[in-house]
Design an enzyme around this catalytic site. Sequence first.
Site, PDB file in Angstrom:
ATOM      1  N   PHE A 226      35.633  -6.891  19.260  1.00 30.92           N
ATOM      2  CA  PHE A 226      34.441  -7.225  18.234  1.00 30.92           C
ATOM      3  C   PHE A 226      34.063  -5.648  18.436  1.00 30.92           C
ATOM      4  O   PHE A 226      32.569  -5.449  18.913  1.00 30.92           O
ATOM      5  CB  PHE A 226      33.490  -8.170  19.520  1.00 30.92           C
ATOM      6  CG  PHE A 226      34.512  -9.333  19.472  1.00 30.92           C
ATOM      7  CD1 PHE A 226      34.237 -10.709  18.569  1.00 30.92           C
ATOM      8  CD2 PHE A 226      34.825  -9.639  21.063  1.00 30.92           C
ATOM      9  CE1 PHE A 226      34.472 -11.738  19.391  1.00 30.92           C
ATOM     10  CE2 PHE A 226      35.787 -11.131  21.604  1.00 30.92           C
ATOM     11  CZ  PHE A 226      35.339 -12.206  20.396  1.00 30.92           C
ATOM     12  N   ASP A 248      37.991  -5.866  14.526  1.00 34.05           N
ATOM     13  CA  ASP A 248      36.822  -6.631  13.838  1.00 34.05           C
ATOM     14  C   ASP A 248      37.231  -7.747  13.076  1.00 34.05           C
ATOM     15  O   ASP A 248      38.167  -7.495  12.451  1.00 34.05           O
ATOM     16  CB  ASP A 248      35.890  -5.855  14.125  1.00 34.05           C
ATOM     17  CG  ASP A 248      34.167  -6.405  14.374  1.00 34.05           C
ATOM     18  OD1 ASP A 248      33.530  -6.766  15.033  1.00 34.05           O
ATOM     19  OD2 ASP A 248      33.959  -7.289  13.331  1.00 34.05           O
ATOM     20  N   SER A 249      36.636  -9.007  13.007  1.00 31.13           N
ATOM     21  CA  SER A 249      36.864  -9.514  11.923  1.00 31.13           C
ATOM     22  C   SER A 249      36.110  -9.192   9.855  1.00 31.13           C
ATOM     23  O   SER A 249      36.598  -9.887   9.492  1.00 31.13           O
ATOM     24  CB  SER A 249      36.111 -11.143  12.402  1.00 31.13           C
ATOM     25  OG  SER A 249      34.836 -11.112  12.687  1.00 31.13           O
ATOM     26  N   ASP A 298      32.412  -7.258  23.552  1.00 27.61           N
ATOM     27  CA  ASP A 298      31.507  -7.923  23.242  1.00 27.61           C
ATOM     28  C   ASP A 298      31.316  -8.634  21.337  1.00 27.61           C
ATOM     29  O   ASP A 298      30.973  -7.886  21.158  1.00 27.61           O
ATOM     30  CB  ASP A 298      31.107  -6.223  23.018  1.00 27.61           C
ATOM     31  CG  ASP A 298      29.415  -5.646  23.357  1.00 27.61           C
ATOM     32  OD1 ASP A 298      28.792  -6.902  23.265  1.00 27.61           O
ATOM     33  OD2 ASP A 298      29.207  -4.826  21.951  1.00 27.61           O
ATOM     34  N   CYS A 338      25.519 -11.180  25.257  1.00 31.05           N
ATOM     35  CA  CYS A 338      24.449 -11.166  25.022  1.00 31.05           C
ATOM     36  C   CYS A 338      23.505 -12.646  24.154  1.00 31.05           C
ATOM     37  O   CYS A 338      23.037 -12.256  24.019  1.00 31.05           O
ATOM     38  CB  CYS A 338      24.085  -9.975  23.958  1.00 31.05           C
ATOM     39  SG  CYS A 338      25.162 -11.313  22.259  1.00 31.05           S
TER      40      CYS A 338
HETATM   41  N1  SAH Z   1      30.375  -3.181  20.842  1.00 33.83           N
HETATM   42  C1  SAH Z   1      29.636  -3.422  18.933  1.00 33.83           C
HETATM   43  C2  SAH Z   1      28.472  -4.431  18.672  1.00 33.83           C
HETATM   44  C3  SAH Z   1      29.651  -6.250  18.750  1.00 33.83           C
HETATM   45  S1  SAH Z   1      28.871  -6.724  17.800  1.00 33.83           S
HETATM   46  C4  SAH Z   1      28.850  -2.220  18.963  1.00 33.83           C
HETATM   47  O1  SAH Z   1      29.136  -1.420  20.436  1.00 33.83           O
HETATM   48  O2  SAH Z   1      28.338  -1.592  18.028  1.00 33.83           O
HETATM   49  C5  SAH Z   1      30.149  -8.405  17.628  1.00 33.83           C
HETATM   50  C6  SAH Z   1      30.873  -8.127  16.531  1.00 33.83           C
HETATM   51  O3  SAH Z   1      31.820  -8.897  16.725  1.00 33.83           O
HETATM   52  C7  SAH Z   1      29.890  -8.124  15.313  1.00 33.83           C
HETATM   53  O4  SAH Z   1      31.115  -6.847  14.769  1.00 33.83           O
HETATM   54  C8  SAH Z   1      31.487  -8.976  14.810  1.00 33.83           C
HETATM   55  O5  SAH Z   1      31.721  -8.840  12.892  1.00 33.83           O
HETATM   56  C9  SAH Z   1      32.731  -9.766  15.432  1.00 33.83           C
HETATM   57  N2  SAH Z   1      33.242 -10.746  15.749  1.00 33.83           N
HETATM   58  C10 SAH Z   1      32.080 -12.224  15.513  1.00 33.83           C
HETATM   59  N3  SAH Z   1      33.210 -13.457  15.414  1.00 33.83           N
HETATM   60  C11 SAH Z   1      34.270 -12.600  15.620  1.00 33.83           C
HETATM   61  C12 SAH Z   1      36.065 -12.538  15.636  1.00 33.83           C
HETATM   62  N4  SAH Z   1      36.126 -14.056  15.925  1.00 33.83           N
HETATM   63  N5  SAH Z   1      36.857 -11.542  15.858  1.00 33.83           N
HETATM   64  C13 SAH Z   1      36.509 -10.303  15.873  1.00 33.83           C
HETATM   65  N6  SAH Z   1      35.216 -10.057  15.612  1.00 33.83           N
HETATM   66  C14 SAH Z   1      33.963 -10.959  15.682  1.00 33.83           C
END
Ligand code: SAH
Length: 394
Positions: A226, A248-249, A298, A338
């Site tokens: 993520f 990330d997705s 995260d 969060c």
């Molecule tokens: N750690 C990052 C913030 C993460 S926010 C920082 O410090 O900036 C959460 C992220 O998870 C987002 O970018 C979203 O696109 C991604 N996301 C949500 N669901 C997901 C999934 N099932 N698989 C991969 N990424 C995902």
Amino acid sequence: MKINLNSGREKSLLRRHPWVFSSAIKSMEEASPASGQTVDLLSSEGDFLARAAYSPTSQIRARVWTFTDEPVDKEFFRKRIRAAIEMRQRSNIESRSDAYRILHGESDGVPGFVVDRYKDMLVLQSTTAGSEFWKETVADLLVEETGIQNIYERSDVDVRELEGLKPITGILRGTVPDSLISITEYNLKFNVDVVHGHKTGFYLDQRANRHRVGELAKDRDVLNCFCYTGGFSIHALANGAKSVLSVDSSADALALLEGNIALNNLPAERHTSLEGDVFQLLRKFRDANRSFDMIILDPPKFAPTAAHAEKASRAYKDINLLAFKLLRHGGILVTFSCSGGVDAALFQKIIASAALDAGTDAAIIEHMSQGSDHPVSLHFPEGAYLKGLICVKG
Ligand code: SAH
């Protein structure tokens, strides 16, 4: 306009909690106050309790501006904004970054208002009837009090629906730069897209945790799940991680991440971006016997409220269990939630149960939370939404 509360329902206000639920209301002077109108909250006996914003559609029917009988006007909001700015100055936030939160809703005494600063740009989010009512006034004040001329609005969050408000985005004051805003966090640069990015553009609440992860990442093979625009990845690479795999997705987020690697002149050969679903990829890595020295989890908010806690708990357990399996002996798990609906105690239990089912021992070496620019009013414990654990696998 006066609202009397049911007997006994003044208690939370006397403890300075700023929310009044619809069920607490006994009677109202006017049948239908306007959305966001300022109302006086009185006990069932008629004693003054607080001055609040009325929200006709939300279960949270009123949100307190002040517990005194001071007028709620432009000068009131000026005082609040000044106090919030001073709090950030006291914590010396600008020595760490030129991007930080200036107003954090209830915890800064301004329910519904979130304002983030990205260098010479402010991004405002208004989430309640009350903040909508005062939005233009607060926008003027932000320009007056910060000297920053540009404000972009990102009021495109689902919670507005509960307040009977439609999503709004666009320029509130000044202009928006054509290009990305390049901010600095602990001497590292990040390109931020305030128009299309998540939230107001960047996850400012993780600043200190990203820095800490950087310190622990040296010589490690890191998996950052993520990853968004690479916050943790950039800090890890800059601090000598052996390799970083970022998942990330969102293809847009990964494109920004690649740009951030270049922006900081970091060794791109040590980094790999992978677009995909973390739940599936962790399984794939397990089946392929992949292993890492550090895994960061995260995820987005799985449980916005306590009603989603059970389903969210399963999702947290799933990814943490897989992460424990993929970690080498002595490996570090950095794991976050969060979700407002999952508190710190429940989160720790979930991680314990993930370790148990993964068949590993692990110890918490650090607890983490949101940065000092996201304060938590002692009277509003709901403000503490971000919790994280650093665990070492035994
Ligand atoms: N750690 C990052 C913030 C993460 S926010 C920082 O410090 O900036 C959460 C992220 O998870 C987002 O970018 C979203 O696109 C991604 N996301 C949500 N669901 C997901 C999934 N099932 N698989 C991969 N990424 C995902």
